[in-house]
Structures are given as C-alpha cells and as structure tokens.
Write a protein that holds these residues in place. Structure first.
Motif, PDB file in Angstrom:
ATOM      1  N   THR A  78       0.820  -1.218   0.000  1.00 22.90           N
ATOM      2  CA  THR A  78       0.000   0.000   0.000  1.00 22.90           C
ATOM      3  C   THR A  78       0.858   1.274   0.000  1.00 22.90           C
ATOM      4  OG1 THR A  78      -1.547  -1.277   1.348  1.00 22.90           O
ATOM      5  CG2 THR A  78      -2.043   1.062   1.047  1.00 22.90           C
ATOM      6  N   ASP A 180      -4.055  -2.189  -7.775  1.00 26.37           N
ATOM      7  CA  ASP A 180      -3.618  -2.943  -6.599  1.00 26.37           C
ATOM      8  C   ASP A 180      -4.260  -4.320  -6.639  1.00 26.37           C
ATOM      9  OD1 ASP A 180      -2.286  -3.459  -4.217  1.00 26.37           O
ATOM     10  OD2 ASP A 180      -3.993  -2.812  -3.004  1.00 26.37           O
ATOM     11  N   GLU A 181      -3.551  -5.312  -6.120  1.00 24.56           N
ATOM     12  CA  GLU A 181      -4.064  -6.693  -6.130  1.00 24.56           C
ATOM     13  C   GLU A 181      -4.508  -7.081  -7.533  1.00 24.56           C
ATOM     14  OE1 GLU A 181      -4.951  -8.677  -3.133  1.00 24.56           O
ATOM     15  OE2 GLU A 181      -4.393  -7.250  -1.596  1.00 24.56           O
TER      16      GLU A 181
HETATM   17 MG    MG Z   1      -2.576  -4.736  -0.222  1.00 21.66          MG
END
Ligand code: MG
Ligand code: ADP
Length: 238
Positions: A78, A180-181
């Motif tokens: 993050t 993200d991901e």
């Molecule tokens: Mg994460």
C-alpha cells in the motif's frame, strides 16, 4: 516573486532526479527526497523503515517509472504506491483546480476502504482532495463529489459506470493509475472492465501495478497497461 511552495517543489524535483536507483540506499523514509507533508504524515503514523518491496519500488516510482511489483500479502504494498502518488502530484503542484490526478483501482470494497484509510493517515498534511468510489451510495451522490477529487480509490465496476454515465467526468489530466491486487482483479473477472477503464485514460501517464503473485493473467494485464516497466519483486526465503 515566486511562492515558497514552488521553490520547495523545484528543489525536491532536483533531488528526485538525483536518486540513484542502482545503488539504492534508502532504508528509511527520512533518507528519501519526500515533501514535508508526506514526511510528517509518515512520521505521525509511525512509519520509519521501508519494507523490502517499498525499498525496491519507491525510488523507481518517485522517478515516474511504471512498476510491475509482486510481493506477498502483508509486505507493505500500500505505501509502495501511496507515497509515490502523494509525492508525484505534490511535485507537479497539483491543486483542486487540476482535477483527477491519480486513480487507484482495488478489487473489493473492503480493500478500497483500507487503502483509503491509509491514504487519509499518511496524507493528512496534504491539501489534496480524495474520495472513495465503491458504490453503496447513489451514482448521483457519488457523481457530485467526483469532479472535485484529486485522488480516487475505486472498485473497477463502479468506476466504469461513472466513466460511461457521468458526462462531465474529467480524466484528461490524469497522471497516475494504480492497479492494486492485480491478480485478484483478474481472478474476479474484471479483465474487460479494467480494459475499458484504461481505454478512457490518457496514454501519457504513470502506471503502478501490484500483485501478491505473478500469473499469466497479471502479465497480460501488464502488457496492456504498462510502458517499459521496472519489475520489482520480493521472494520468500526458501
Ligand atoms: Mg494490499
Ligand atoms: P500488502 O498490501 O502487501 O498486503 P499492506 O500495505 O497492507 O501490505 O501492509 C501490511 C502491514 O504492514 C500493515 O499493517 C502496514 O501498516 C504495515 N506496514 C507497511 N509498511 C510499513 C513500514 N514501512 N513500516 C512498518 N509497518 C509497515
């Protein structure tokens, strides 16, 4: 007479240019060329030392390279993208008037909320506006606030809905896209949604793509959205 903040952004840009990614020696956030608001936000949140993936990704991302990053869950991905998002907009002297500067896509509402909370913590001393676009409110209510946001954290389906239906939604200025991901985004069947979102975005932009695993699906997505990316990954010790 030039404003004080302009001089700060200029000298910061010079220091970022001077980052030597080959001899990466940035172990602490304090050793990186970061703006005062980000440095203070990290300190107030008790983040001092970079995790391995942050150490590998952040210097490249600050220098505005595209990133394809892989590291397991819990490794600190993050901050690896949020710090560069705040910094790269800050050095461009981004303001409310510049519209949407960064779009962060997350596979689920829960993960989007978590990212947003970290953004609020470490971004507390910045003046950027930030919003969550994850559904749950009416499109109309979300739309009202969209136009005023500098940073958005969204789920793919809801974002595309706005792009298709919100006429005044300004994205021509977008500087950064974060996926993200990415592995989960693909596993959940969002491939064509993400493709359609990317179609709406300006080609001149920085893209940061992070995942927990490296799969064929992720490399397919990377091929379509990244330009000459830096590959950064952290492997578990055998
Ligand atoms: Mg994460
Ligand atoms: P990932 O996205 O890779 O699963 P997260 O970004 O959610 O990982 O971070 C996992 C945990 O590690 C969080 O609790 C976060 O606060 C903590 N963390 C992240 N970066 C640092 C850091 N530089 N120093 C200390 N803790 C950190």
């Amino acid at each position: 007479k030039r404003k004080r903040e302009d001089e700060d952004a200029d000298s910061l840009s010079q220091r970022v240019q001077d980052i030597n990614v080959k001899e990466n020696e940035y172990d602490t956030f304090a050793s990186l060329p970061l703006s005062q608001p980000t440095a203070s936000g990290l300190e107030a949140s008790h983040f001092k030392t970079l995790t391995d993936i942050q150490k590998k990704a952040v210097p490249y991302a600050l220098k505005e390279s595209d990133i394809l990053g892989a590291a397991k869950t819990g490794s600190g991905k993050t901050l690896a993208f949020l710090v560069p998002v705040l910094e790269n907009l800050y050095r461009k002297r981004w303001t409310e008037l510049d519209g949407l500067g960064a779009l962060i896509l997350s596979p689920t509402r829960e993960l989007a909320i978590q990212i947003f909370e970290v953004l609020r913590k470490i971004g507390r001393y910045h003046t950027f506006s930030a919003g969550l676009v994850i559904g749950g409110k009416s499109l109309h209510e979300e739309r009202e606030r969209l136009g005023r946001m500098n940073i958005l954290v969204c789920t793919p389906g809801r974002m595309l809905q706005h792009m298709d239906q919100t006429a005044a939604f300004e994205i021509d200025n977008l500087q950064m896209l974060v996926l993200d991901e990415a592995d989960r985004i693909m596993d959940m069947g969002f491939q064509s949604t993400v493709d359609a979102i990317v179609e709406h975005l300006p080609k001149e932009r920085q893209t940061l793509l992070f995942s927990a695993t490296q799969t064929k699906k992720v490399s397919d997505l990377a091929r379509l959205s990244l330009r000459d990316p830096e590959y950064v990954s952290v492997h578990e010790a055998a």
